[in-house]
Design a protein around this motif. Structure first.
Motif, PDB file in Angstrom:
ATOM      1  N   LEU A  23      24.386 -13.307  83.793  1.00 44.04           N
ATOM      2  CA  LEU A  23      25.798 -12.909  83.654  1.00 44.04           C
ATOM      3  C   LEU A  23      26.156 -11.941  85.058  1.00 44.04           C
ATOM      4  O   LEU A  23      27.392 -12.311  85.611  1.00 44.04           O
ATOM      5  CB  LEU A  23      25.773 -11.939  82.688  1.00 44.04           C
ATOM      6  CG  LEU A  23      27.112 -11.027  82.430  1.00 44.04           C
ATOM      7  CD1 LEU A  23      28.170 -11.771  82.214  1.00 44.04           C
ATOM      8  CD2 LEU A  23      26.832 -10.172  81.077  1.00 44.04           C
ATOM      9  N   THR A  26      27.425 -14.525  88.139  1.00 38.23           N
ATOM     10  CA  THR A  26      28.394 -14.933  87.994  1.00 38.23           C
ATOM     11  C   THR A  26      29.630 -14.221  88.009  1.00 38.23           C
ATOM     12  O   THR A  26      30.734 -14.272  88.730  1.00 38.23           O
ATOM     13  CB  THR A  26      28.723 -15.767  86.382  1.00 38.23           C
ATOM     14  OG1 THR A  26      27.498 -16.850  86.314  1.00 38.23           O
ATOM     15  CG2 THR A  26      30.163 -16.452  86.576  1.00 38.23           C
ATOM     16  N   ALA A 145      25.078 -15.687  77.726  1.00 40.60           N
ATOM     17  CA  ALA A 145      25.616 -14.806  78.319  1.00 40.60           C
ATOM     18  C   ALA A 145      26.949 -14.986  79.276  1.00 40.60           C
ATOM     19  O   ALA A 145      27.659 -13.818  79.142  1.00 40.60           O
ATOM     20  CB  ALA A 145      24.602 -14.056  79.193  1.00 40.60           C
ATOM     21  N   GLN A 146      26.967 -16.119  79.752  1.00 41.82           N
ATOM     22  CA  GLN A 146      28.187 -16.271  80.601  1.00 41.82           C
ATOM     23  C   GLN A 146      29.398 -15.973  79.886  1.00 41.82           C
ATOM     24  O   GLN A 146      30.394 -15.550  80.504  1.00 41.82           O
ATOM     25  CB  GLN A 146      28.161 -17.870  81.086  1.00 41.82           C
ATOM     26  CG  GLN A 146      26.841 -18.022  81.882  1.00 41.82           C
ATOM     27  CD  GLN A 146      26.779 -17.461  83.183  1.00 41.82           C
ATOM     28  OE1 GLN A 146      27.632 -17.330  84.069  1.00 41.82           O
ATOM     29  NE2 GLN A 146      25.615 -17.186  83.421  1.00 41.82           N
ATOM     30  N   ILE A 149      31.973 -12.919  79.749  1.00 43.94           N
ATOM     31  CA  ILE A 149      32.656 -12.586  80.865  1.00 43.94           C
ATOM     32  C   ILE A 149      34.178 -12.856  80.230  1.00 43.94           C
ATOM     33  O   ILE A 149      34.976 -11.985  80.294  1.00 43.94           O
ATOM     34  CB  ILE A 149      32.660 -13.398  82.006  1.00 43.94           C
ATOM     35  CG1 ILE A 149      31.579 -12.992  82.545  1.00 43.94           C
ATOM     36  CG2 ILE A 149      33.636 -13.192  83.075  1.00 43.94           C
ATOM     37  CD1 ILE A 149      30.935 -13.633  83.934  1.00 43.94           C
ATOM     38  N   MET A 163      26.647  -5.312  80.862  1.00 44.47           N
ATOM     39  CA  MET A 163      25.292  -5.670  81.650  1.00 44.47           C
ATOM     40  C   MET A 163      24.263  -4.702  81.539  1.00 44.47           C
ATOM     41  O   MET A 163      22.968  -4.868  81.520  1.00 44.47           O
ATOM     42  CB  MET A 163      25.688  -6.112  83.184  1.00 44.47           C
ATOM     43  CG  MET A 163      26.487  -7.577  83.066  1.00 44.47           C
ATOM     44  SD  MET A 163      26.559  -7.870  84.731  1.00 44.47           S
ATOM     45  CE  MET A 163      27.441  -6.815  85.587  1.00 44.47           C
ATOM     46  N   VAL A 235      33.458 -19.929  83.753  1.00 48.58           N
ATOM     47  CA  VAL A 235      32.086 -19.741  83.021  1.00 48.58           C
ATOM     48  C   VAL A 235      31.648 -21.270  82.472  1.00 48.58           C
ATOM     49  O   VAL A 235      30.117 -21.371  82.366  1.00 48.58           O
ATOM     50  CB  VAL A 235      31.797 -18.492  82.158  1.00 48.58           C
ATOM     51  CG1 VAL A 235      32.318 -17.240  82.965  1.00 48.58           C
ATOM     52  CG2 VAL A 235      33.090 -18.666  80.898  1.00 48.58           C
ATOM     53  N   SER A 239      27.971 -22.889  83.587  1.00 53.91           N
ATOM     54  CA  SER A 239      27.254 -23.255  81.993  1.00 53.91           C
ATOM     55  C   SER A 239      26.752 -24.562  81.936  1.00 53.91           C
ATOM     56  O   SER A 239      25.494 -24.874  81.938  1.00 53.91           O
ATOM     57  CB  SER A 239      27.408 -22.435  81.016  1.00 53.91           C
ATOM     58  OG  SER A 239      28.043 -21.264  81.061  1.00 53.91           O
TER      59      SER A 239
END
Length: 414
Positions: A23, A26, A145-146, A149, A163, A235, A239
């Motif tokens: 995370l 990115t 986790a991306q 965002i 985070m 994202v 991914s």
């Protein structure tokens, strides 16, 4: 299953850490672009991260020996968590470079401790199962986790707080789940010159993959943002590229165990090269086309490290599996240090598509090297090849976890 139970807290902590690290990579690219940082500045931050990662790989064993696993993990997690908050409190390129250096050091140490702990706790009969679960945790947490965002938003304080919370929470299962404090692993013997002599192609391949994969991981969000994608599309783009590599790695490994490993490596590199060019000349700014092609790109780009490592292990003496793969991890890190800044400089002058022109150029050089090595050295007979093992580039200790008590340590040298 009962023998696996003590490892569950460690796997939970690993998932939290892997997701938080993915995370952060990115987010820094996206937030840096929002703050007006140039592509080359964001690339330089990636270079600092991988420099810190290399230093962490080399230093963490001494830290573990000095204070033990739990204290070392706690100290590094605390520094990483504090550094994450400092990123939003002090928005400055120089500070972010310094924090990325420290972050790389901390995450390298955290992954090394985690994998050393898993290695010491995994019974030989459970080792393959632990590896499979660890890989699923890696892919699931990094890709999942991306999407925090777009849910939380790339702007403001909240996403950095999330985070920091993730990194801090990784301390809970480690502190409460296992009261043991295993003996720290011995320092991995590093003989880079010997490993290069064993397999110049494998070493060069790991350097090339370090250059390209680190550039993609650091700068693909910048590319996607600059061609006009929304945060959710950015994202998704990152991914699907990562997920593609997980899907096809073992089918390629299966083929490489049966064919000349170098032929599979050549075909895979050519496919990654063509996918890179397709992103430049065909996908352009169409999100759907970009998603499809970057998935194909990931399918062939991400397994190149494991294929290069497998080729190197084919040439090794029995018992050299850990030596070979620890050295290859460092060769990868050497390439990863230079990749983001070199690619970002090209993007600065020639636009976002230069990321994949740069990547294609590196793959083209690698293709030439593969063809040359195929001419000057005969292939390894099928009966003398080691078995393919999918390797994570998280620490030099991962080779100990992947090592088996059979001929996967390496065949007799021919």
């Amino acid at each position: 299953m009962s023998s696996m139970r003590p490892l569950i807290p460690l796997l939970i902590a690993a998932g939290i850490l892997l997701g938080g690290n993915g995370l952060q990579s990115t987010l820094i690219a996206l937030r840096g672009a929002q703050e007006g940082f140039s592509a080359s500045t964001i690339g330089l931050m990636g270079t600092f991260y991988f420099a810190g990662f290399l230093l962490g790989c080399l230093a963490v064993t001494r830290i573990m020996k000095a204070v033990g696993h739990v204290r070392a993990f706690s100290a590094l997690a605390a520094i990483a968590s504090a550094g994450t908050l400092l990123l939003v409190l002090v928005v400055d390129p120089v500070m972010w470079c310094a924090l990325r250096l420290a972050g790389g050091f901390c995450f390298a140490g955290l992954f090394t401790i985690m994998e050393a702990w898993l290695n010491s706790g995994a019974a030989n009969k459970d080792r393959a199962r632990v590896l499979a679960i660890y890989r699923m945790v890696d892919i699931g947490s990094v890709t999942g986790a991306q999407f925090l965002i777009p849910i939380v938003g790339a702007g403001g304080f909240a996403i950095f707080a999330v985070m920091s919370i993730m990194i801090t929470l990784s301390l809970v299962p480690v502190s409460l789940g296992d009261r043991s404090n295993p003996t720290p692993p011995e320092d991995v013997k590093l003989d880079l010159a010997r490993v290069w002599r064993i397999s110049p192609l494998g070493c060069f391949g790991c350097i090339a993959v370090g250059v390209t994969n680190s550039a993609f991981r650091t700068l693909s969000p910048v590319y996607a943002e600059q061609i006009g994608m929304s945060v959710t599309d950015v994202v998704t783009f990152v991914s699907v590229g990562i997920f593609g590599g997980a899907i096809i790695q073992y089918p390629l490994g299966y083929l490489s165990d049966r064919w000349d490993r170098r032929s599979v490596l050549l075909i895979t590199t050519c496919c990654a090269l063509l996918a890179s060019l397709a992103l430049v000349f065909w996908a352009r700014s169409d999100p759907s086309l970009n998603f499809v092609i970057v998935f194909i790109f990931g399918c062939f780009a991400m397994p190149l490290y494991s294929l290069s490592a497998a080729h190197s292990n084919d040439r090794a003496d029995k018992g050299e599996f850990v030596l070979i793969n620890a050295a290859l991890m460092l060769f990868y890190s050497f390439g990863a240090i230079g990749g983001p800044f070199a690619a970002s400089t090209a993007m600065q002058y020639f636009g976002p598509s230069a990321l994949f022109v740069f990547t294609a150029t590196v793959y083209a050089i690698f293709v030439v090297v593969i063809l040359y090595r195929m001419q000057v050295r005969s292939g390894v007979p099928a009966g003398h090849r080691s078995r393919f093992i999918g390797l994570l580039r998280t620490s030099t200790v991962f080779a100990r976890l992947a090592k088996r008590n059979d001929d996967s340590d390496g065949p007799a040298k021919q």
